[in-house]
Write a protein that holds these residues in place. Structure first.
Motif, PDB file in Angstrom:
ATOM      1  N   ILE A 318      -7.291  -8.401  -4.678  1.00 61.75           N
ATOM      2  CA  ILE A 318      -6.566  -7.112  -4.907  1.00 61.75           C
ATOM      3  C   ILE A 318      -7.316  -6.398  -6.179  1.00 61.75           C
ATOM      4  CG2 ILE A 318      -4.435  -7.626  -6.387  1.00 61.75           C
ATOM      5  CD1 ILE A 318      -2.944  -5.682  -4.657  1.00 61.75           C
ATOM      6  N   PHE A 319      -7.703  -7.162  -7.193  1.00 56.35           N
ATOM      7  CA  PHE A 319      -8.275  -6.796  -8.236  1.00 56.35           C
ATOM      8  C   PHE A 319      -9.887  -6.670  -8.169  1.00 56.35           C
ATOM      9  CE2 PHE A 319      -4.555  -9.173  -9.878  1.00 56.35           C
ATOM     10  CZ  PHE A 319      -4.001  -8.160 -10.591  1.00 56.35           C
ATOM     11  N   GLY A 320     -10.359  -7.820  -7.789  1.00 55.07           N
ATOM     12  CA  GLY A 320     -11.884  -7.996  -7.911  1.00 55.07           C
ATOM     13  C   GLY A 320     -12.662  -7.427  -6.576  1.00 55.07           C
ATOM     14  N   ASN A 321     -12.092  -7.133  -5.429  1.00 46.75           N
ATOM     15  CA  ASN A 321     -12.863  -6.898  -4.114  1.00 46.75           C
ATOM     16  C   ASN A 321     -12.728  -5.159  -4.010  1.00 46.75           C
ATOM     17  OD1 ASN A 321     -13.195  -9.420  -3.601  1.00 46.75           O
ATOM     18  ND2 ASN A 321     -12.504  -9.240  -1.556  1.00 46.75           N
ATOM     19  N   PHE A 322     -12.218  -4.379  -5.136  1.00 46.60           N
ATOM     20  CA  PHE A 322     -12.390  -3.047  -4.905  1.00 46.60           C
ATOM     21  C   PHE A 322     -13.934  -2.496  -5.220  1.00 46.60           C
ATOM     22  CE2 PHE A 322     -11.584   1.516  -5.656  1.00 46.60           C
ATOM     23  CZ  PHE A 322      -9.978   1.384  -5.236  1.00 46.60           C
ATOM     24  N   SER A 348       1.436 -10.342  -9.265  1.00 43.89           N
ATOM     25  CA  SER A 348       0.792 -10.185  -8.002  1.00 43.89           C
ATOM     26  C   SER A 348       1.626 -10.563  -7.087  1.00 43.89           C
ATOM     27  CB  SER A 348      -0.730 -10.924  -8.214  1.00 43.89           C
ATOM     28  OG  SER A 348      -0.612 -12.326  -8.174  1.00 43.89           O
ATOM     29  N   GLY A 349       0.958  -9.814  -5.762  1.00 41.86           N
ATOM     30  CA  GLY A 349       1.921 -10.416  -4.534  1.00 41.86           C
ATOM     31  C   GLY A 349       2.275  -9.248  -3.776  1.00 41.86           C
ATOM     32  N   ILE A 380      -4.249  -1.962 -12.835  1.00 39.06           N
ATOM     33  CA  ILE A 380      -3.244  -2.049 -12.128  1.00 39.06           C
ATOM     34  C   ILE A 380      -3.719  -1.592 -10.571  1.00 39.06           C
ATOM     35  CG2 ILE A 380      -1.247  -0.694 -11.348  1.00 39.06           C
ATOM     36  CD1 ILE A 380      -0.856  -0.096 -14.319  1.00 39.06           C
ATOM     37  N   SER A 381      -3.514  -2.149  -9.582  1.00 43.12           N
ATOM     38  CA  SER A 381      -3.969  -2.159  -8.462  1.00 43.12           C
ATOM     39  C   SER A 381      -2.720  -2.074  -7.331  1.00 43.12           C
ATOM     40  CB  SER A 381      -5.027  -3.229  -7.930  1.00 43.12           C
ATOM     41  OG  SER A 381      -5.476  -2.789  -6.769  1.00 43.12           O
ATOM     42  N   LEU A 382      -2.871  -0.968  -6.472  1.00 40.73           N
ATOM     43  CA  LEU A 382      -1.867  -1.159  -5.128  1.00 40.73           C
ATOM     44  C   LEU A 382      -2.664  -1.073  -3.802  1.00 40.73           C
ATOM     45  CD1 LEU A 382       0.702   1.632  -6.593  1.00 40.73           C
ATOM     46  CD2 LEU A 382       0.987  -0.889  -6.454  1.00 40.73           C
ATOM     47  N   GLN A 383      -1.848  -1.657  -2.860  1.00 43.22           N
ATOM     48  CA  GLN A 383      -2.646  -1.597  -1.658  1.00 43.22           C
ATOM     49  C   GLN A 383      -1.489  -1.333  -0.498  1.00 43.22           C
ATOM     50  OE1 GLN A 383      -4.372  -5.091  -0.290  1.00 43.22           O
ATOM     51  NE2 GLN A 383      -6.324  -4.723  -1.373  1.00 43.22           N
ATOM     52  N   ARG A 384      -1.634  -0.302   0.389  1.00 40.43           N
ATOM     53  CA  ARG A 384      -0.674   0.010   1.285  1.00 40.43           C
ATOM     54  C   ARG A 384      -1.521  -0.249   2.665  1.00 40.43           C
ATOM     55  NH1 ARG A 384       4.298   1.266   3.592  1.00 40.43           N
ATOM     56  NH2 ARG A 384       3.801   2.366   5.470  1.00 40.43           N
ATOM     57  N   ARG A 385      -0.707  -1.089   3.560  1.00 40.88           N
ATOM     58  CA  ARG A 385      -1.053  -1.469   4.774  1.00 40.88           C
ATOM     59  C   ARG A 385      -0.971  -0.104   5.854  1.00 40.88           C
ATOM     60  NH1 ARG A 385       1.376  -5.663   9.079  1.00 40.88           N
ATOM     61  NH2 ARG A 385      -0.252  -5.540  10.727  1.00 40.88           N
ATOM     62  N   VAL A 386      -2.006   0.001   6.573  1.00 42.61           N
ATOM     63  CA  VAL A 386      -2.158   1.056   7.641  1.00 42.61           C
ATOM     64  C   VAL A 386      -2.781   0.499   8.897  1.00 42.61           C
ATOM     65  CG1 VAL A 386      -2.078   2.998   5.922  1.00 42.61           C
ATOM     66  CG2 VAL A 386      -4.521   1.949   6.620  1.00 42.61           C
ATOM     67  N   PHE A 387      -2.554   1.223   9.877  1.00 42.67           N
ATOM     68  CA  PHE A 387      -3.021   0.511  11.305  1.00 42.67           C
ATOM     69  C   PHE A 387      -2.556  -1.165  11.359  1.00 42.67           C
ATOM     70  CE2 PHE A 387      -6.149   3.920   9.863  1.00 42.67           C
ATOM     71  CZ  PHE A 387      -5.272   4.993  10.786  1.00 42.67           C
ATOM     72  N   SER A 388      -3.330  -1.630  12.222  1.00 41.23           N
ATOM     73  CA  SER A 388      -3.144  -2.919  12.428  1.00 41.23           C
ATOM     74  C   SER A 388      -3.566  -3.897  11.334  1.00 41.23           C
ATOM     75  CB  SER A 388      -3.472  -3.229  13.569  1.00 41.23           C
ATOM     76  OG  SER A 388      -4.955  -3.364  13.903  1.00 41.23           O
ATOM     77  N   ARG A 389      -4.739  -3.718  10.853  1.00 40.28           N
ATOM     78  CA  ARG A 389      -5.415  -4.672   9.806  1.00 40.28           C
ATOM     79  C   ARG A 389      -6.077  -3.777   8.649  1.00 40.28           C
ATOM     80  NH1 ARG A 389      -9.389  -7.541  11.490  1.00 40.28           N
ATOM     81  NH2 ARG A 389      -9.135  -9.268  10.092  1.00 40.28           N
TER      82      ARG A 389
END
Length: 724
Positions: A318-322, A348-349, A380-389
């Motif tokens: 979530i940090f390093g793959n941006f 994280s989590g 600081i990193s945020l991810q929001r899931r969209v669609f199936s994957r």
């Protein structure tokens, strides 16, 4: 370029809208029940729990073909109690003969060992999870999963296992504490799959079927683990991991006396929930981390070496793959690179099935003798899931200098601050055939001002055809001092296409061509680089591999460059260079006790010169206790004066002694003629309790001729994982 990014966003969104569908392997369901009697981890099937458990069997072949059941029988049972998830696997033999493994070394090479792996997707989001497994001799494997199927094996956690070998099978039994993994309370269906590699038959198989163009770890193709009741809460989940270290460093080349050190520090892992974790560290030390293997560097830009420090690994994606591998706004190896870390915190989590969060702040000490003030690194990193994957992400990265020591003056190493803001969209179709990414980054610095970078790609991978379109833009004043961006001031277009044939042959599994093109333009849209690469790959049923390639290179140097990275003499900026080259590589089958790989290249080079390269590796193992590998790489470069002929070797043996799956000694020597250095690294590890170790690490560096020691370090470190 921005219109192209918008087009890719639109196309990806359209594909997503038509591909969102029911999970592919949702019909493959394994029911798990609470234990009926205590389970002893001994590799012996004598508990009533296992007699009562449902069996996952009838695995599907992945390679060499993915159209039938496997010829190798594998039976899997699972159970649980209030503290552990239990696993029992019977790996039956299909062909007589001994098992095949490299050693008892932890986190073994997947393709070189008879092994069984478990892939867990506790949120059933088909993107992130955990992997546990073992080879046929009992060496453990564990890693954290990200990007829908990639595994970071640097991650270690606390669990126990045992392997027993029988005439007709080998049995793997394991207990994984619920405190070692992250999952959401109340979810009664997890994504799960099992993978079996059997080298005697050269079969790789999986319980839920996976197309052969994807790894068996692909979370898009997991089945379902169905709980009879919601998994138990792990309860208070606080782990304290103190360490004590004694050591010595001495710079012999500078005539310094030995510097003895004794230090203490601590990490803590606090489970704020079953899916959200807080990591704390005070005075961390990473002396036990295996040093980077040296490489011959003929590149114009900085080389990338992966993060290996445990503190930075869990949920590290979530940090390093941006961004992309060469446009990263955050790269954790920048933290503590030139200064000791005083302490830090890392959250994280998952907040829920759709939201992931990562927040980290690290403080380093000042090093006045290197003109380096104290630094704070925060992200600081945020991810929001969209669609199936798929997901949408945002990131903020900040490096802030503490008050400078007046003695540093104008020679201080860093400016007052450097900041990055970014947005990203990651796309993966439900069947993984379509994947893509698009992102935009802005940097802010008091010296360079505001910079920008944006890029996108779209990739399609079927059983036969694979193609990818990717483009990038990085402005000249874009800066990511906490990231990895070796090159700025360019536009880049990178199309690629490949095709695989799967013949009905007793010897060849697949073969086919692949074309990759990388075109770089400066900010005035003048071509500066053309790297065109055509390769033909042949994969044999024995698991050996052959590929041959041809390449065309055109480079207009934007900065002066020494083509040997050795002599100090440089070609001028603005000069044009172009050449053709040919090469190939062969890797032997992993089933043999003696293995080898050989590669070579011939062709042109800078300044109408020539470059010749030959490299090889030979390995021999006395399984499962000892393995010896010797590698060598020779480069010879012919250039006009003042360089003339330049040649250098990179040579090094590596020895792995694994007396048990808890006691390891790894020693390697690296002679690098390009940097005139001989490096010796010896590392002893005794895992006296789960995730608790004693390390003894010795590192020496020598001048090749005369054979004088340059520096030496010795470290003895004790760590203990204590669950409160």
């Amino acid at each position: 370029m921005k219109k192209a990014i918008l087009l890719v966003f639109t196309l990806v969104t359209f594909i997503a809208s038509v591909s969102a569908q029911r999970k592919i392997n949702s019909d493959y369901r394994l029911h798990i029940k609470e234990i009926s009697d205590p389970v002893i981890i001994d590799g012996i099937i004598d508990e009533k729990t296992w007699a009562d458990a449902e069996i996952a069997t009838d695995f599907f072949m992945i390679i060499p073909m993915d159209t039938s059941y496997s010829n190798v029988r594998t039976d899997v049972r699972m159970a649980y109690d209030d503290k552990h998830l239990y696993l029992l696997v019977e790996n039956f033999h299909a062909v007589d003969g001994p098992y095949m493994v490299e050693s008892l070394r932890r986190d073994f090479s997947f393709g070189k060992n008879d092994n069984f792996l478990l892939f867990l997707d506790p949120f059933d989001d088909q993107l992130n999870g955990f992997s546990f497994g073992a080879n046929a001799a009992g060496a453990q494997w564990d890693g954290i999963m990200f990007n829908g199927g990639q595994i970071d094996l640097s991650w270690d956690n606390k669990w126990v296992s045992k392997v027993q070998n029988y005439d007709d099978k080998w049995v793997f039994e394991a207990a994984i504490p619920f405190k070692s993994i992250r999952y959401k309370d109340g979810i009664t269906e997890w994504g799960i799959n099992f993978s079996r590699m059997d080298l005697k038959t050269t079969e790789k198989s999986g319980w839920a079927p996976v197309p052969r163009q994807f790894p068996s770890a692909s979370l898009a193709y997991t089945g379902v683990l169905v709980w009879d009741n919601p998994p138990p809460s792990p309860g208070p989940n606080v782990s304290v991991i103190p360490y004590a270290l004694g050591g010595m460093n001495r710079n012999i080349q500078e005539g310094q006396s030995a510097d003895y050190r004794n230090s203490f520090g601590m990490d803590a892992k606090i489970g704020l929930s079953s899916s959200l974790n807080l990591d704390l560290t005070v005075n961390p030390d990473f002396s036990q981390v295996e040093v980077d293997r040296q490489v011959t560097n003929l590149e114009r830009f900085e080389l990338f070496f992966p993060e290996r420090r445990q503190f930075f690994l869990e949920n590290g994606d979530i940090f390093g793959n941006f961004g992309y591998e060469t446009v990263r706004p955050f790269f954790s190896r920048r933290v503590g690179l030139d200064a000791p870390i005083i302490g830090g915190a890392r959250l994280s989590g998952r907040v829920n099935k759709d939201w992931r969060v990562g927040a980290m702040s690290m403080q380093t000490a000042a090093v006045p003798e290197n003109n380096l003030g104290g630094q704070n690194y925060s992200v600081i990193s945020l991810q929001r899931r969209v669609f199936s994957r798929s997901n949408i992400g945002a990131i903020i990265v900040n490096r802030q200098s503490a008050a400078f020591d007046p003695g540093l003056g104008e020679d201080r190493r860093f400016s007052e601050y450097n900041r990055n803001l970014g947005l990203e969209f990651n796309y993966a179709s439900s069947n993984n055939l379509w994947t893509g990414k698009a992102f935009v980054l802005n940097s802010f610095s008091p010296i360079q001002g505001r910079g920008v970078a944006y890029a996108s790609n779209l990739r399609y991978a079927s059983g036969n055809l694979t193609w990818n379109w990717r483009h990038e833009y990085v402005s000249e004043n874009y800066t990511a001092e906490v990231g990895f961006v070796p090159r700025t001031g360019f536009y880049k277009a990178s199309p690629s296409v490949g095709y695989l044939f799967f013949p009905k042959s007793k010897h060849i599994l697949s073969h086919g061509p692949e074309l990759n093109v990388n075109l770089f333009y400066n900010t005035n849209w003048q071509l500066t680089d053309n790297e065109s690469f055509m390769v033909y790959r042949v994969r044999f049923r024995s698991q050996s591999n052959l590929f041959v390639w041809g390449a065309y290179d055109y480079i207009q140097l934007q900065r002066p460059f020494d083509p040997t990275n050795f002599s100090g003499q440089q070609l001028e900026a603005g000069t044009d260079h172009q050449w053709y080259s040919l090469g190939g590589e062969f890797t032997s089958k992993p089933q043999s006790i003696f293995t080898y790989a050989v590669s070579g290249r011939v062709g042109g080079y800078f300044a109408d010169g020539d470059r010749y390269n030959v490299a090889g590796e030979m390995g021999y193992r006395f399984q499962p206790y000892f393995s010896l590998t010797m590698s060598a790489n020779y480069n010879e470069i012919h250039l006009p004066e003042p360089w003339s002929v330049t040649s250098f070797w990179l040579v090094g043996p590596r020895m792995d002694l694994t007396l048990t799956n808890k006691f390891f000694i790894t020693t390697f020597v690296q002679y690098n003629e390009q940097i005139e250095n001989i490096n010796l690294n010896a590392r002893l590890q005794w895992r006296f309790a789960p995730a608790s170790d004693i390390f003894l690490v010795v590192t020496d560096n020598y001048l090749p001729a005369p054979f004088y020691a340059k520096d030496r370090s010795v470290a003895l470190k004790f760590t203990y994982w204590w669950n409160l």
